[in-house]
Design an enzyme around this catalytic site. Structure first.
Site, PDB file in Angstrom:
ATOM      1  N   VAL A 267      40.073  33.481  40.573  1.00 40.06           N
ATOM      2  CA  VAL A 267      41.319  32.796  40.892  1.00 40.06           C
ATOM      3  C   VAL A 267      41.128  32.144  42.251  1.00 40.06           C
ATOM      4  CG1 VAL A 267      43.785  33.047  41.325  1.00 40.06           C
ATOM      5  CG2 VAL A 267      42.665  34.477  39.592  1.00 40.06           C
ATOM      6  N   GLY A 268      41.359  30.854  42.340  1.00 42.84           N
ATOM      7  CA  GLY A 268      41.149  30.145  43.595  1.00 42.84           C
ATOM      8  C   GLY A 268      40.952  28.671  43.340  1.00 42.84           C
ATOM      9  N   GLN A 269      40.175  28.036  44.182  1.00 42.75           N
ATOM     10  CA  GLN A 269      39.967  26.599  44.091  1.00 42.75           C
ATOM     11  C   GLN A 269      38.477  26.286  44.195  1.00 42.75           C
ATOM     12  OE1 GLN A 269      42.348  25.146  47.364  1.00 42.75           O
ATOM     13  NE2 GLN A 269      44.264  25.308  46.197  1.00 42.75           N
TER      14      GLN A 269
ATOM     15  N   HIS B 240      50.121  39.456  31.404  1.00 39.63           N
ATOM     16  CA  HIS B 240      50.354  40.468  32.443  1.00 39.63           C
ATOM     17  C   HIS B 240      51.844  40.783  32.554  1.00 39.63           C
ATOM     18  CE1 HIS B 240      51.238  41.493  36.674  1.00 39.63           C
ATOM     19  NE2 HIS B 240      51.674  40.271  36.857  1.00 39.63           N
TER      20      HIS B 240
ATOM     21  N   HIS C  81      41.641  40.425  34.365  1.00 46.12           N
ATOM     22  CA  HIS C  81      41.628  39.026  33.918  1.00 46.12           C
ATOM     23  C   HIS C  81      40.690  38.835  32.725  1.00 46.12           C
ATOM     24  CE1 HIS C  81      44.032  36.144  36.094  1.00 46.12           C
ATOM     25  NE2 HIS C  81      43.229  35.141  35.742  1.00 46.12           N
TER      26      HIS C  81
END
Length: 514
Positions: free
Chosen positions: A282-284, A349, A339
């Site tokens: 999860v991020g960029q 979730h 995940h």
């Protein structure tokens, strides 16, 4: 104990692993074991140390205890201190046992074969590692629980006669997050929220309750997509809402999770359905070479089968002996950290929250608390709760970028997803559930009652199709109780000035705007 003596425990420090202590003190319990054995584990949220003063202070993530609490500077001393004052941190314990091996544990049990802490340590070694120590079964000592119920929430009790222990761990070696007893959680439980919800529902007419429930269900579904930054078509929102409305009817297993993913994604032409075969984060990405910039790295794909089996076992066993909201927090946040899918994890979730609450009968029959709406309203706090563990986990994950701009995890991280402290998650979830019961449920019911009065009074003096009455209300609601010139000139051009004034007055009386 020779193996343990090869490790040097720390003296007084002011900084521990780049974390500053409130005062100079000696690490104790888990902090001492992590430092002495070089354990690469997420640090406990609260660390312990022994200070110079005869008072206990808690500040900046440290509990500074008095000299009389100081443990003997051995692995046995610090383990006993940890179990007595800090509760169980299964991730730390497993890594410790992997480093020490069986010899020091066998030695401490032989030295104190009837000691309650020695037998708990013995049990935890075999439970966590799956290896049997070279020790005869215990034949003396009173039975004691593995989890101290004064410190942490425990699960169903099973007798482990080999150690003369009561195994009350709320999970299995494949998945067993723990929650500490806190004043906040005790207060939430004391509110008896299910009884409050029943009282609210009892005062609502059956037909009105059905409409209230339908609205709350749709509100939750829409909010769950909004949290992900999505605005799907109405049919997808309604389809996911129907799935939420059926939560708790089927036990969670692999097939059920796959079914939920298919429902939540709808058009899956560009997403690979099923459990991940690759890494995930999860991020960029950075703008130049698409290097991943992760805020959270998910479990390795090779760890997913055991982790999912652990969640399934938790859902079908220990979860049903815990407080409903605490169990929901453990299962739901455990899922989102793992995940297991390429997409759909966040909404599933939150579905798991509804699943556990419904399975317990926590909410009144047919009523779904719009937990996702409460989360959406507290989105910054929600992210902080997720980061409360992700930020401690991320530095321990060794990874490399893949040609597909993804991540490949290089070290063994499975235990970090099966064992974590879910206390902040349980406190946050309880606050959201409380809001839905004390605010959303009665407010929506009251709103529909006022809306019905509004329609009845309008219908009493003007003949208007239901569709137009609904549109009329929306215009008034959006414009502070007044019909705009645009509405008067278009959809409601047939209204006289007197009729428009009477309608605005009805709205003001009904919705308290006079």
């Amino acid at each position: 104990m020779a193996a343990a003596q090869q490790h040097q425990f720390s003296g007084p420090v002011i900084v521990f692993q780049e974390i500053r202590l409130p005062e100079t003190a000696i690490p104790a319990g888990y902090s001492a074991l992590i430092g002495a054995y070089g354990l690469a584990v997420p640090l406990p949220r609260t660390l312990s140390a022994i200070g110079e003063h005869h008072r206990i202070t808690e500040r900046d993530g440290w509990r500074i205890m008095t000299p009389r609490h100081a443990p003997h500077p051995t692995v046995e001393g610090h383990l006993t201190f940890a179990l007595k004052y800090e509760g169980l941190d299964l991730a730390v314990l497993k890594r410790l046992f992997q480093v020490t091996g069986p010899v020091p544990i066998e030695a401490l049990v032989r030295e104190r074969p009837t000691g309650s802490y020695a037998r708990r340590i013995w049990f935890l070694y075999e439970w966590l590692t799956g290896a049997r120590l070279d020790l005869p079964d215990a034949d003396a000592g009173r039975y004691v629980p593995v989890v101290d119920p004064e410190l942490q929430w425990s699960g169903p009790v099973k007798t482990a006669s080999r150690y003369r222990i009561r195994d009350n761990l709320p999970g299995t070696p494949e998945f067993c997050p723990l929650v500490f007893r806190t004043k906040a959680l005790e207060k939430f439980i004391g509110l008896e929220l299910p009884r409050r919800a029943e009282g609210i529902v009892a005062d609502v007419p059956r037909d009105l309750l059905a409409r209230t429930a339908a609205f709350l269900l749709l509100k939750d579904s829409r909010s769950s997509y909004a949290i992900e930054g999505e605005r799907p078509p109405q049919d997808r929102i309604q389809r996911w809402g129907r799935a939420i409305g059926e939560a708790g009817r089927q036990p969670i297993d692999r097939d059920e999770l796959l079914r939920l993913q298919r429902i939540v994604l709808g058009d899956a032409r560009f997403v690979r359905l099923g459990f991940r075969k690759e890494g995930a984060f999860v991020g960029q990405h950075d703008r130049d070479n698409r290097m991943p910039l992760p805020d959270h790295i998910s479990a390795r794909p090779e760890d997913l089968p055991r982790l999912i089996d652990g969640m399934v076992a938790f859902d079908q066993g220990p979860a049903q002996n815990l407080d409903a909201v605490i169990a929901a927090a453990i299962l739901a946040f455990g899922f989102v950290y793992i995940h297991p899918f390429e997409d759909g994890n966040g909404r599933i979730h939150r579905y798991l929250i509804h699943h556990v609450l419904a399975m317990y009968g926590f909410n009144p029959p047919g009523v779904v608390f719009p937990v996702s709406a409460a989360i959406l309203d507290r989105i910054d706090e929600y992210r902080r709760v997720l980061e409360s563990y992700s930020q401690r986990l991320l530095p321990l994950v060794e990874w490399e970028p893949t040609p597909q701009f993804n991540v490949r995890v290089l070290n063994d991280t499975g235990d970090f997803y099966r064992f974590f402290d879910a206390t902040p998650h349980a406190e946050f979830l309880y606050a959201c559930v409380q809001r839905t019961i004390e605010r959303d449920l009665p407010e929506e019911s009251a709103f529909l009652q006022r809306y019905d009065r509004f329609r009845q009074q309008v219908d009493a003096f003007i003949d208007m199709p239901e569709r137009l009455t609904d549109l009329l209300f929306r215009f008034l609601h959006q414009n502070g109780g007044h019909l705009s010139n645009r509405a008067r000139e278009n959809e409601f051009a047939a209204l006289t000035n007197d009729e428009a004034g009477r309608i605005e007055a009805i709205y003001a009386r009904t919705f308290g705007m006079d």
